[in-house]
Structures are given as structure tokens and as C-alpha cells.
Design a protein around this motif. Structure first.
Motif, PDB file in Angstrom:
ATOM      1  N   GLU A 289      29.032  41.753  34.463  1.00 26.44           N
ATOM      2  CA  GLU A 289      29.678  42.330  35.520  1.00 26.44           C
ATOM      3  C   GLU A 289      31.170  42.559  35.047  1.00 26.44           C
ATOM      4  O   GLU A 289      31.746  43.953  35.332  1.00 26.44           O
ATOM      5  CB  GLU A 289      29.822  41.746  36.796  1.00 26.44           C
ATOM      6  CG  GLU A 289      30.201  42.648  37.992  1.00 26.44           C
ATOM      7  CD  GLU A 289      29.974  41.904  39.319  1.00 26.44           C
ATOM      8  OE1 GLU A 289      30.601  42.677  40.375  1.00 26.44           O
ATOM      9  OE2 GLU A 289      29.224  40.828  39.645  1.00 26.44           O
ATOM     10  N   ASP A 290      31.680  41.843  34.541  1.00 27.87           N
ATOM     11  CA  ASP A 290      33.131  42.218  33.990  1.00 27.87           C
ATOM     12  C   ASP A 290      33.192  43.158  32.920  1.00 27.87           C
ATOM     13  O   ASP A 290      34.289  43.993  32.785  1.00 27.87           O
ATOM     14  CB  ASP A 290      33.881  40.768  33.711  1.00 27.87           C
ATOM     15  CG  ASP A 290      34.133  39.842  34.802  1.00 27.87           C
ATOM     16  OD1 ASP A 290      33.856  40.126  35.895  1.00 27.87           O
ATOM     17  OD2 ASP A 290      34.435  38.611  34.686  1.00 27.87           O
ATOM     18  N   TYR A 291      32.282  42.926  31.924  1.00 29.09           N
ATOM     19  CA  TYR A 291      31.939  43.888  30.911  1.00 29.09           C
ATOM     20  C   TYR A 291      32.053  45.424  31.545  1.00 29.09           C
ATOM     21  O   TYR A 291      32.396  46.343  30.816  1.00 29.09           O
ATOM     22  CB  TYR A 291      30.952  43.658  29.845  1.00 29.09           C
ATOM     23  CG  TYR A 291      30.798  44.500  28.834  1.00 29.09           C
ATOM     24  CD1 TYR A 291      31.770  44.118  27.851  1.00 29.09           C
ATOM     25  CD2 TYR A 291      29.821  45.226  28.826  1.00 29.09           C
ATOM     26  CE1 TYR A 291      31.734  45.147  26.690  1.00 29.09           C
ATOM     27  CE2 TYR A 291      29.528  46.175  27.609  1.00 29.09           C
ATOM     28  CZ  TYR A 291      30.704  46.015  26.893  1.00 29.09           C
ATOM     29  OH  TYR A 291      30.622  46.689  25.485  1.00 29.09           O
TER      30      TYR A 291
ATOM     31  N   SER B  10      39.155  38.886  34.214  1.00 27.03           N
ATOM     32  CA  SER B  10      39.395  37.692  33.451  1.00 27.03           C
ATOM     33  C   SER B  10      38.988  36.493  34.137  1.00 27.03           C
ATOM     34  O   SER B  10      39.052  35.362  33.932  1.00 27.03           O
ATOM     35  CB  SER B  10      40.901  37.531  33.215  1.00 27.03           C
ATOM     36  OG  SER B  10      41.567  37.536  34.625  1.00 27.03           O
ATOM     37  N   TYR B  11      38.191  36.714  35.375  1.00 20.55           N
ATOM     38  CA  TYR B  11      37.880  35.718  36.200  1.00 20.55           C
ATOM     39  C   TYR B  11      36.382  35.860  36.690  1.00 20.55           C
ATOM     40  O   TYR B  11      35.953  36.974  37.245  1.00 20.55           O
ATOM     41  CB  TYR B  11      38.771  35.333  37.404  1.00 20.55           C
ATOM     42  CG  TYR B  11      39.776  34.825  37.078  1.00 20.55           C
ATOM     43  CD1 TYR B  11      40.455  33.504  37.237  1.00 20.55           C
ATOM     44  CD2 TYR B  11      41.099  35.711  36.724  1.00 20.55           C
ATOM     45  CE1 TYR B  11      41.556  32.825  37.030  1.00 20.55           C
ATOM     46  CE2 TYR B  11      42.342  35.301  36.391  1.00 20.55           C
ATOM     47  CZ  TYR B  11      42.746  33.968  36.588  1.00 20.55           C
ATOM     48  OH  TYR B  11      44.083  33.539  36.388  1.00 20.55           O
ATOM     49  N   SER B  12      35.517  34.938  36.643  1.00 19.53           N
ATOM     50  CA  SER B  12      34.240  35.112  37.108  1.00 19.53           C
ATOM     51  C   SER B  12      34.391  35.006  38.753  1.00 19.53           C
ATOM     52  O   SER B  12      35.333  34.139  39.263  1.00 19.53           O
ATOM     53  CB  SER B  12      33.395  34.095  36.675  1.00 19.53           C
ATOM     54  OG  SER B  12      33.028  34.090  35.437  1.00 19.53           O
ATOM     55  N   ILE B  13      33.922  36.068  39.530  1.00 18.93           N
ATOM     56  CA  ILE B  13      34.090  35.975  40.806  1.00 18.93           C
ATOM     57  C   ILE B  13      33.564  34.783  41.618  1.00 18.93           C
ATOM     58  O   ILE B  13      32.410  34.519  41.696  1.00 18.93           O
ATOM     59  CB  ILE B  13      33.779  37.251  41.471  1.00 18.93           C
ATOM     60  CG1 ILE B  13      34.289  38.556  40.960  1.00 18.93           C
ATOM     61  CG2 ILE B  13      34.114  37.401  43.160  1.00 18.93           C
ATOM     62  CD1 ILE B  13      33.927  39.761  41.195  1.00 18.93           C
TER      63      ILE B  13
ATOM     64  N   LYS C 122      31.588  40.543  27.316  1.00 15.30           N
ATOM     65  CA  LYS C 122      30.366  40.893  27.308  1.00 15.30           C
ATOM     66  C   LYS C 122      29.383  39.715  27.505  1.00 15.30           C
ATOM     67  O   LYS C 122      28.242  39.530  28.323  1.00 15.30           O
ATOM     68  CB  LYS C 122      29.892  41.660  26.219  1.00 15.30           C
ATOM     69  CG  LYS C 122      28.489  42.539  26.415  1.00 15.30           C
ATOM     70  CD  LYS C 122      28.179  43.322  25.247  1.00 15.30           C
ATOM     71  CE  LYS C 122      26.897  44.029  25.389  1.00 15.30           C
ATOM     72  NZ  LYS C 122      26.608  44.964  24.393  1.00 15.30           N
ATOM     73  N   ASN C 123      29.585  38.851  26.515  1.00 16.41           N
ATOM     74  CA  ASN C 123      28.570  37.550  26.669  1.00 16.41           C
ATOM     75  C   ASN C 123      28.944  36.600  27.855  1.00 16.41           C
ATOM     76  O   ASN C 123      28.019  35.770  28.593  1.00 16.41           O
ATOM     77  CB  ASN C 123      28.861  36.706  25.470  1.00 16.41           C
ATOM     78  CG  ASN C 123      28.273  37.506  24.225  1.00 16.41           C
ATOM     79  OD1 ASN C 123      27.372  38.117  24.383  1.00 16.41           O
ATOM     80  ND2 ASN C 123      29.107  36.827  23.009  1.00 16.41           N
TER      81      ASN C 123
END
Length: 237
Positions: free
Chosen positions: A143-145, A20-23, A138-139
Motif C-alpha cells: 500500500e505504501d508502494y 515510512s510507516y505501516s498504518i 515495495k516488499n
């Protein structure tokens, strides 16, 4: 000696906290030190993290408490872990935090011979996974996806092994799920490659009982985290 049943879900946290977070902070070094059982260094690195990354910081601290408990097999350490988990579960709830807390509960129940509670937690995780907005994920962050794909594929792989449909339709679904994990191992980020190797290793070792396939994956994990006695034990058993 740390028993195998204590580590079935020992790396699941990595693929859940960042969905849920961009690192925005360097978590790789913290994770490397945690899994090399270098807790003092991990604590030092965590102290430099921004206060705005509350969920990431709390998850990493919780993971460190978990590994400290595993490494020491000390009841007080496990109590500290449970206290930290109780605090974590009181933070802002959403599908992702529910997944995180449920997987930590799965770890603990696996360690304490309370496996009868696992089916409920697995259903809870599946429910929350189904409610994640995958196109948006995904969009927004590939990396989270990748992490989502790993987590979902691994859970489906375990469930497929015990499904009646497996005996009716053959192993086609299993191979599709394995291929998804292997794709992330080949093309994913460094952290996700490690997660994928661990998941696939645990599947081959504990579910399929194929030691030869598991061994090559254990070897890579041991090379990545040479100070981790759990990986050493798996390699030598």
C-alpha cells in the motif's frame, strides 16, 4: 468562495505520511471526516490514536489545520497552519518528512501568490523521491508502494507537460504515467484510489484542460465527500 488556485495541492498529504510507516491506526475515518469538513469528529477520532504514532498524528492534525484554514479563509487559521508546519519541520528529518513539509509549503505558496517558490520545492521533492529505497518499500508494504507510485507519476506527469522532450518524442510517456495512476485507481487500496482519482482529475482539469475527462472523476470524489464544498464547486462550475 474558495478559489481554485487554493486547492491544487489540497490532497497531497495522504500519499506522503504513510510511506515510512505501516498504518497501525485507522486513519481512513479521520481522513473521511477531514474531507467532509467535519473537524470536531476528526479531532475526536485523533484523540484515540496511540502516542507512538507521532508522525501520523502530527500529519493528520496539520492536514486538519490546512482544511480549516481553506474552509474559513481566515488569516488566523492560516497562521495556525504555518505554526504547525514550523513545528512539524523540526521533527526527525528524513526523505519522507522532507517530502511532506515541501508539499505543504507548495500548498501555501500556491494560495498566497508565491508560485515563484514552487520550482525549488519541486526539485526538493524529486530529490527526496529519488533517494527512497523503492525495492524495500515495495516488499515491506504494497500500500505504501502504491502511494509512492501515485506521487512520483503525478509529479512526472506535470513536468512532462512542460518538457521540451514532449514535443520531440510525442505523448508516449504521458500515457504510461496515466496508466500507472489508473492501475492504482482500479486495483489499489480505498484511500489510494481516492488519491489517484484526485491527481488524475487535477491533471485533466488544470493541465490538459479536458473537462469531460475531469468531470467523471470529480463526480466520484463528490459522492465520497458530499459535504466538501470544494468538490461541489468543481462539479457545478
Amino acid at each position: 468562495m474558495i478559489k481554485r488556485r487554493k486547492i491544487f495541492f489540497s490532497l497531497l498529504f495522504i500519499m506522503s505520511f504513510s510511506l515510512s510507516y505501516s498504518i497501525t491506526v485507522d486513519t481512513t475515518s479521520v481522513i473521511d471526516n477531514i474531507y467532509n469538513l467535519n473537524f470536531l469528529k476528526a479531532k475526536e477520532l485523533l484523540s484515540f490514536h496511540s502516542e507512538k504514532d507521532i508522525l501520523i498524528n502530527e500529519t493528520l492534525n496539520l492536514e486538519m489545520c490546512w482544511w480549516m484554514a481553506l474552509e474559513s479563509e481566515n488569516k488566523d487559521r492560516f497562521s495556525e497552519f504555518l505554526n504547525g508546519l514550523d513545528h512539524f519541520e523540526k521533527t526527525g528529518k528524513n526523505n519522507l518528512t522532507e517530502i511532506i513539509s515541501a508539499t505543504y509549503r507548495m500548498r501555501y505558496y500556491t494560495c498566497t501568490n508565491k508560485k515563484y517558490k514552487l520550482p525549488f520545492l519541486l526539485m526538493k521533492i524529486n530529490y527526496n523521491l529519488a533517494n527512497i529505497n523503492t525495492p524495500e518499500l515495495k516488499n515491506s508494504n504494497p500500500e505504501d508502494y502504491e502511494l509512492y507510485i501515485l506521487y512520483k507519476s503525478f509529479l512526472e506527469l506535470i513536468q512532462d507537460n512542460y518538457s521540451i522532450e514532449k514535443f520531440l518524442s510525442g505523448s508516449g510517456k504521458k500515457q504510461v504515467l496515466i496508466d500507472r495512476i489508473e492501475s492504482v485507481i482500479r486495483f489499489g487500496s480505498s484511500t489510494n484510489k481516492t488519491i489517484g482519482r484526485y491527481f488524475l482529475m487535477k491533471y485533466y482539469l488544470d493541465i490538459e484542460k479536458n473537462k469531460s475527462k475531469a468531470f467523471s472523476l470529480i463526480t466520484v470524489l463528490h459522492e465520497q465527500y458530499p459535504k466538501n464544498r470544494i468538490f461541489t464547486q468543481l462539479l457545478t462550475n
